[in-house]
Design an enzyme around this catalytic site. Structure first.
Site, PDB file in Angstrom:
ATOM      1  N   GLY A 101      -0.534   3.547 -10.324  1.00 59.27           N
ATOM      2  CA  GLY A 101      -0.041   2.422  -9.606  1.00 59.27           C
ATOM      3  C   GLY A 101      -0.863   1.351  -9.400  1.00 59.27           C
ATOM      4  O   GLY A 101      -0.251  -0.012  -9.895  1.00 59.27           O
ATOM      5  N   ARG A 129       7.313   6.007 -11.994  1.00 59.16           N
ATOM      6  CA  ARG A 129       7.552   5.314 -10.872  1.00 59.16           C
ATOM      7  C   ARG A 129       8.239   3.813 -10.829  1.00 59.16           C
ATOM      8  O   ARG A 129       8.396   2.823 -12.545  1.00 59.16           O
ATOM      9  CB  ARG A 129       6.292   4.690 -10.455  1.00 59.16           C
ATOM     10  CG  ARG A 129       5.333   6.069  -9.898  1.00 59.16           C
ATOM     11  CD  ARG A 129       4.057   6.022  -9.520  1.00 59.16           C
ATOM     12  NE  ARG A 129       4.301   4.882  -7.957  1.00 59.16           N
ATOM     13  CZ  ARG A 129       3.196   5.282  -7.644  1.00 59.16           C
ATOM     14  NH1 ARG A 129       1.668   5.296  -8.091  1.00 59.16           N
ATOM     15  NH2 ARG A 129       2.536   4.320  -6.315  1.00 59.16           N
ATOM     16  N   SER A 174       4.650  -4.442   0.459  1.00 63.16           N
ATOM     17  CA  SER A 174       4.000  -3.208  -0.533  1.00 63.16           C
ATOM     18  C   SER A 174       2.833  -4.246  -0.780  1.00 63.16           C
ATOM     19  O   SER A 174       2.358  -5.581  -1.583  1.00 63.16           O
ATOM     20  CB  SER A 174       4.389  -3.454  -1.616  1.00 63.16           C
ATOM     21  OG  SER A 174       3.561  -3.022  -3.357  1.00 63.16           O
ATOM     22  N   ASP A 327      -0.785   5.724   2.828  1.00 64.18           N
ATOM     23  CA  ASP A 327      -1.339   6.767   1.822  1.00 64.18           C
ATOM     24  C   ASP A 327      -2.321   7.816   2.799  1.00 64.18           C
ATOM     25  O   ASP A 327      -2.279   8.913   2.315  1.00 64.18           O
ATOM     26  CB  ASP A 327      -2.657   6.649   1.114  1.00 64.18           C
ATOM     27  CG  ASP A 327      -2.882   4.946   0.033  1.00 64.18           C
ATOM     28  OD1 ASP A 327      -1.600   5.426  -0.760  1.00 64.18           O
ATOM     29  OD2 ASP A 327      -2.871   4.707  -0.197  1.00 64.18           O
TER      30      ASP A 327
HETATM   31  C1  S3P Z   1      -2.596   0.120  -2.503  1.00 66.37           C
HETATM   32  C2  S3P Z   1      -1.875  -0.387  -2.289  1.00 66.37           C
HETATM   33  C3  S3P Z   1      -0.278   0.849  -1.733  1.00 66.37           C
HETATM   34  C4  S3P Z   1      -0.967   2.341  -1.711  1.00 66.37           C
HETATM   35  C5  S3P Z   1      -2.154   2.493  -2.799  1.00 66.37           C
HETATM   36  C6  S3P Z   1      -3.065   1.766  -3.309  1.00 66.37           C
HETATM   37  C7  S3P Z   1      -3.631  -1.302  -3.314  1.00 66.37           C
HETATM   38  O1  S3P Z   1       0.559   0.776  -2.727  1.00 66.37           O
HETATM   39  O2  S3P Z   1       0.090   3.417  -1.752  1.00 66.37           O
HETATM   40  O3  S3P Z   1      -2.528   3.584  -2.795  1.00 66.37           O
HETATM   41  O4  S3P Z   1      -4.085  -1.158  -3.854  1.00 66.37           O
HETATM   42  O5  S3P Z   1      -2.729  -2.232  -3.906  1.00 66.37           O
HETATM   43  P1  S3P Z   1       1.727   0.282  -2.199  1.00 66.37           P
HETATM   44  O6  S3P Z   1       1.670  -1.422  -2.582  1.00 66.37           O
HETATM   45  O7  S3P Z   1       2.863   0.695  -3.316  1.00 66.37           O
HETATM   46  O8  S3P Z   1       2.061   0.301  -0.688  1.00 66.37           O
END
Ligand code: S3P
Length: 449
Positions: A101, A129, A174, A327
């Site tokens: 993601g 997602r 996020s 996480d």
């Molecule tokens: C991350 C942000 C978080 C986290 C992911 C890494 C990042 O996700 O859960 O493992 O590197 O910006 P979200 O932005 O969906 O909270």
């Protein structure tokens, strides 16, 4: 072997004390950003300590597809020859971000203000997602997108030929959404402003400043206001990636629950936007200390020492801490199973849209292994049974989610019967050396035929 491949069933058996030093890999968030910002810079970026997990390797491949030269120099050392802000080429082919993601959302942001078109896809987990959380703000810059029903991948983004700057209040906590907007803002004229009500990990802001962008963050009544001046010339940097606190969480938590353990996890990044788990464990009575605290590359770093903690107590985790440990709730719920009393986790509905629905995946697997869990959309409660009283004995599904697989393997290190995981393959996305590293401490994880 990979998240795309044949499942790798594993089991974890009760182990003797875990002892020794756990050298965990580089930070995943910082590794993705090093490659992407290196690609958006002029000149050479040198990266050492890059996490060579599948998620990051997929981002490296994507940066090549957008025209950057990305070279693996061996031993965690990488070189990126960037194309500069606005210099991305149109990829010839579909960009496959695998399980990541972070990879897909940040790259969508980075290309959305260039006059190019790209199509993104991922594995069965990533393709479920939500992407509208990113394409909605990218549309404000002038980018168009078309994807599957519900804003899912595969999805095509047509970058804005004439982008305008944006002021955007991020509606969910996020860092990926915040970062996508900031990366898009790089190639828009004027100032792009992102406001987040709850502070999330700030690696993008710190690293953008390090690469030469003008970016400020200030706290206001609305939340944290981040202002980026568009169209900077970013210049290549030398980056030493700190080790990942989210990976450190596994040997740390395993040491707390396995009798007699004493494990040192050196060089862990303790950026306050990432370190919530360790505070929470200390609140639960964990014997966890920070040794040799120092600063490296602008980030606070320390060596973590975790020892078996016989008197863990369930607590109510402060909801305002959620973003700084988002996480880590799966592995926290495993520690909670070995604590006395209830651990209450509120304000965590984001857990439902991670690599899996993590509340559901953990609740189902913990119950199968004899632990009581209550859950609702935005909260869950684990009722601990205390040391020596966790039954185990069941097989759980990892749902293509590395952290679910590693969490249940840790559960089995101190349970009365082994815990089986249907597929440990996804562990390679973030912690490819998990099995040998845990074995070197004394854990017993077996691959089942
Ligand atoms: C991350 C942000 C978080 C986290 C992911 C890494 C990042 O996700 O859960 O493992 O590197 O910006 P979200 O932005 O969906 O909270």
């Amino acid at each position: 072997m990979s998240a795309h491949g044949t499942p790798i069933p594993m089991q974890s058996l009760a182990a003797g004390p875990l002892t020794g030093t756990a050298d965990v890999p580089g930070d995943k968030s910082i590794s993705h950003r090093s490659l992407i910002l290196g690609a958006l810079s002029i000149g050479e970026t040198r990266i050492s300590g890059l996490l060579e997990g599948q998620d990051v390797l997929d981002t490296a491949k994507a940066m090549r597809a957008f025209g950057a030269e990305v070279t693996d120099l061996g031993g965690g050392n990488w070189r990126v020859q960037g194309v500069g802000v606005g210099g991305f080429a149109e990829p010839d082919n579909v960009i496959d971000c695998g399980n990541s993601g972070t990879g897909v959302r940040l790259i969508m942001g980075a290309m959305a203000t260039s006059p190019i078109t790209a199509t993104f896809t991922g594995d069965a987990s990533l393709n479920k997602r939500p992407m509208a959380r990113v394409t909605d703000p990218l549309a404000l810059f002038g980018a168009q997108s078309v994807g599957r029903e519900g804003g899912r991948l595969p999805m095509t983004i047509v970058g804005a030929a004439d982008p305008v700057p944006v002021r955007y209040v991020v509606p969910v906590p996020s860092a990926q959404v915040k970062s996508a907007v900031l990366l898009a803002g790089l190639n828009a004229p004027g100032q792009t402003v992102v406001i987040e009500k709850e502070a999330t990990r700030d690696h993008t802001e710190r690293m953008l400043a390090g690469f030469g962008a003008t970016i400020t963050s200030e706290d206001s009544d609305e939340g944290r206001v981040i202002t980026l001046t568009g169209q900077p010339e970013l210049t290549g940097q030398t980056i030493v990636v700190p080790r990942d606190p989210s990976s450190a969480a596994f040997p740390v938590c395993a040491a707390l629950i396995v009798p007699g353990s004493d494990v040192l996890v050196p060089n862990i990044g303790l950026n306050p936007t990432r370190a919530g788990l360790f505070e929470t464990l200390r609140d639960m009575g964990a014997d966890l200390t920070y040794e040799n605290p120092r600063e490296e590359g602008g980030e606070p770093v320390a060596d973590l020492r975790a020892r078996f903690s016989p008197d863990l107590k369930g607590i109510e985790v402060p909801p305002e801490r959620a973003a700084s440990m988002i996480d880590e709730y799966p592995i926290l719920s495993v520690v909670a199973a070995y604590a006395e009393g209830q651990t209450v986790m509120r304000g965590v509905k984001e857990l439902r849209v991670k690599e899996s629905d993590r509340i559901d995946a953990m609740a189902t697997g913990l119950r199968a292994n004899g632990i009581e869990v209550e859950e609702a959309e935005d909260w869950w409660i684990v009722t601990g049974r205390g040391h020596g009283n966790v039954p185990g004995g069941a097989e759980v599904e990892s749902h293509l989610d590395h952290r679910i697989a590693m969490s249940f393997l840790c559960l089995g290190m101190a349970s009365n019967a082994p815990v089986r995981v249907d597929d440990g393959g996804p562990i390679a996305t973030s912690f490819p050396i998990f099995e040998p590293l845990m074995a070197s401490l004394g854990a017993r994880i077996e691959r089942l035929a």
